[in-house]
Motif scaffolding. Structure first.
Motif, PDB file in Angstrom:
ATOM      1  N   ALA A  27       0.793  -1.228   0.000  1.00  0.00           N
ATOM      2  CA  ALA A  27       0.000   0.000   0.000  1.00  0.00           C
ATOM      3  C   ALA A  27       0.824   1.275   0.000  1.00  0.00           C
ATOM      4  O   ALA A  27       0.269   2.368  -0.084  1.00  0.00           O
ATOM      5  CB  ALA A  27      -0.954   0.003   1.203  1.00  0.00           C
ATOM      6  N   GLY A  28       2.147   1.185   0.097  1.00  0.00           N
ATOM      7  CA  GLY A  28       2.956   2.396   0.125  1.00  0.00           C
ATOM      8  C   GLY A  28       3.108   2.956   1.526  1.00  0.00           C
ATOM      9  O   GLY A  28       2.579   2.412   2.500  1.00  0.00           O
ATOM     10  N   ASN A  93       9.253   3.269   1.006  1.00  0.00           N
ATOM     11  CA  ASN A  93       7.927   2.763   0.659  1.00  0.00           C
ATOM     12  C   ASN A  93       7.388   1.733   1.642  1.00  0.00           C
ATOM     13  O   ASN A  93       6.308   1.187   1.428  1.00  0.00           O
ATOM     14  CB  ASN A  93       7.949   2.149  -0.745  1.00  0.00           C
ATOM     15  N   THR A  94       8.132   1.453   2.715  1.00  0.00           N
ATOM     16  CA  THR A  94       7.631   0.516   3.712  1.00  0.00           C
ATOM     17  C   THR A  94       6.419   1.118   4.409  1.00  0.00           C
ATOM     18  O   THR A  94       6.493   2.243   4.920  1.00  0.00           O
ATOM     19  CB  THR A  94       8.708   0.206   4.762  1.00  0.00           C
ATOM     20  N   PRO A  95       5.285   0.437   4.446  1.00  0.00           N
ATOM     21  CA  PRO A  95       4.101   1.013   5.091  1.00  0.00           C
ATOM     22  C   PRO A  95       4.354   1.358   6.556  1.00  0.00           C
ATOM     23  O   PRO A  95       4.932   0.565   7.307  1.00  0.00           O
ATOM     24  CB  PRO A  95       3.059  -0.105   4.947  1.00  0.00           C
ATOM     25  N   ARG A 205      -5.478   4.842   2.552  1.00  0.00           N
ATOM     26  CA  ARG A 205      -4.597   5.537   1.618  1.00  0.00           C
ATOM     27  C   ARG A 205      -5.461   6.378   0.683  1.00  0.00           C
ATOM     28  O   ARG A 205      -6.610   6.027   0.384  1.00  0.00           O
ATOM     29  CB  ARG A 205      -3.778   4.549   0.766  1.00  0.00           C
ATOM     30  N   GLY A 206      -4.903   7.465   0.207  1.00  0.00           N
ATOM     31  CA  GLY A 206      -5.564   8.228  -0.837  1.00  0.00           C
ATOM     32  C   GLY A 206      -5.558   7.444  -2.139  1.00  0.00           C
ATOM     33  O   GLY A 206      -4.765   6.514  -2.336  1.00  0.00           O
ATOM     34  N   HIS A 207      -6.440   7.838  -3.057  1.00  0.00           N
ATOM     35  CA  HIS A 207      -6.591   7.071  -4.292  1.00  0.00           C
ATOM     36  C   HIS A 207      -5.320   7.041  -5.111  1.00  0.00           C
ATOM     37  O   HIS A 207      -5.025   6.062  -5.801  1.00  0.00           O
ATOM     38  CB  HIS A 207      -7.737   7.660  -5.115  1.00  0.00           C
ATOM     39  N   TYR A 208      -4.523   8.101  -5.057  1.00  0.00           N
ATOM     40  CA  TYR A 208      -3.314   8.187  -5.873  1.00  0.00           C
ATOM     41  C   TYR A 208      -2.043   8.137  -5.018  1.00  0.00           C
ATOM     42  O   TYR A 208      -0.981   8.557  -5.459  1.00  0.00           O
ATOM     43  CB  TYR A 208      -3.343   9.454  -6.721  1.00  0.00           C
ATOM     44  N   ASP A 209      -2.155   7.606  -3.806  1.00  0.00           N
ATOM     45  CA  ASP A 209      -1.023   7.580  -2.886  1.00  0.00           C
ATOM     46  C   ASP A 209      -0.423   6.191  -2.723  1.00  0.00           C
ATOM     47  O   ASP A 209       0.227   5.907  -1.728  1.00  0.00           O
ATOM     48  CB  ASP A 209      -1.449   8.107  -1.510  1.00  0.00           C
ATOM     49  N   VAL A 210      -0.641   5.327  -3.694  1.00  0.00           N
ATOM     50  CA  VAL A 210      -0.040   3.996  -3.661  1.00  0.00           C
ATOM     51  C   VAL A 210       0.969   3.905  -4.804  1.00  0.00           C
ATOM     52  O   VAL A 210       0.724   4.420  -5.897  1.00  0.00           O
ATOM     53  CB  VAL A 210      -1.103   2.886  -3.778  1.00  0.00           C
TER      54      VAL A 210
END
Length: 272
Positions: A27-28, A93-95, A205-210
Motif C-alpha cells: 500500500a505504500g 515505501n515501507t508502510p 490511503r488516498g486514491h493516488y497515494d499507492v
C-alpha cells in the motif's frame, strides 16, 4: 498572528478522501506520524533540526534512537532504528503501519522468553524453507514478498531482511521496499514486525497515494477524516496511559543515561 493556509500532507487526515487499501504490504508508505507520534506519546523526544527535513527521536533512557530522513531513492534506508547492540532500517515505501509493529514493541518490556518469528508467517500461508547452512526464508503467496534470515557468502554472520521485489519482465526485479535487521535484533521485535506484516486488515490511503495501483484493491468506504483522526488520538492516549503506568510501577529496569542533544544531532548527521 494566525497560521497561513498552506496545502500540506501534514493536514491529513482531513485533506483527502480515504480508501481501504489491501494488501497492506503493497500500500505504500502512509503517514509517518503513525510511527513517530506513537513513540513521542511513549516518552521519546524529538531532537531534530527544524530547518532540516528529518526526524530524530530518542527514548527516555537514550538506549534507542530513530532517524527518519527521506532520500531520492525510496528503496534506500529512510528509517534507521538503533540501540546500543543492534540496528534496523526500512525503505521509504515501507508502510508506516508495518514499521509501527516493530517500533510499538519498543514501548513495552521484553517478554520473558523470545518468540519464534516463522510460525507467524506460516500461519498466514507463507512458505517456509531452511537450507543446510541454516539460512531460513519465508515467501508470501504473492511470490514477490519475502522475509529471510541469511548468512553472507563469506562469513557465518546472519542478518534478517524483508523485501518486496517486482519482476520487470526482463529477468530483473524492481524493489518496492526493503527492511534490514541485524541478527542481534531482539526476536520479539522481529515477531512484532512479522505480525504487522501479515495483518490482513486494510490501511487507509488516498486514491493516488499507492506506488503501484494495480497491485492493491482500494474501496472507498469506512473511516474518513474525523474517524481516522479520532482513532489515531485514541491510539496515542492508550500509549500515553501505558507509559504513565510503566513509570509508576517502575517497569524500566535501566537508569537513564544522559546524552546531550548535540550528540544525537551529530549521530543523525553521520547517518546522512
Amino acid at each position: 498572528m494566525t497560521r497561513p493556509y498552506i496545502v500540506s500532507k501534514a493536514d491529513d487526515p482531513w485533506s483527502r478522501i480515504w480508501f481501504d487499501t489491501s494488501p497492506r504490504h503493497l500500500a505504500g508508505p502512509g503517514d509517518p506520524r503513525h510511527v513517530t507520534q506513537a513513540l513521542r506519546a511513549g516518552g521519546w523526544k524529538n531532537y531534530a533540526d527544524p530547518d532540516f527535513p528529518h526526524v530524530v527521536l530518542a527514548s527516555p533512557d537514550f538506549r534507542h534512537t530513530l532517524v527518519l530522513e527521506p532520500a531520492a531513492d525510496t528503496y534506500s534506508a529512510w528509517w534507521r532504528i538503533s540501540s546500543q547492540r543492534w540496528h534496523a532500517s526500512f525503505g521509504g515505501n515501507t508502510p508506516a503501519e508495518i514499521i509501527a509493529g516493530f517500533t510499538d514493541a519498543l514501548l513495552h518490556p521484553a517478554p520473558a522468553t523470545e518468540p519464534d518469528v516463522w510460525p507467524t508467517l506460516q500461519a498466514a500461508d507463507w512458505t517456509y524453507e531452511r537450507d543446510e547452512r541454516g539460512n531460513e526464508s519465508a515467501r508470501h503467496p504473492d511470490g514477490i514478498t519475502t522475509m529471510e534470515r541469511r548468512a553472507t557468502l563469506t562469513s557465518d554472520y546472519f542478518s534478517w531482511s524483508a523485501d518486496v521485489a517486482l519482476p520487470t519482465g526482463l529477468g530483473g526485479h524492481q524493489r518496492l521496499w526493503h527492511a534490514y535487521f541485524d541478527d542481534r535484533t531482539p526476536r520479539h521485535l522481529l515477531a512484532a514486525f512479522a505480525t504487522a506484516l501479515t495483518d490482513p486488515a486494510p490501511v487507509p490511503r488516498g486514491h493516488y497515494d499507492v506506488p503501484h495501483p494495480h497491485l492493491v484493491t482500494q474501496v472507498e468506504r469506512g473511516a474518513q477524516g474525523e474517524q481516522l483522526a479520532a482513532a489515531h488520538e485514541s491510539r496515542l492516549k492508550a500509549i500515553r496511559a501505558a507509559a504513565r503506568k510503566a513509570r509508576r510501577s517502575g517497569a524500566p529496569t535501566t537508569h537513564p543515561v544522559p546524552a546531550p542533544a548535540a550528540e544525537l544531532a551529530a549521530a543523525a548527521a553521520r547517518g546522512r
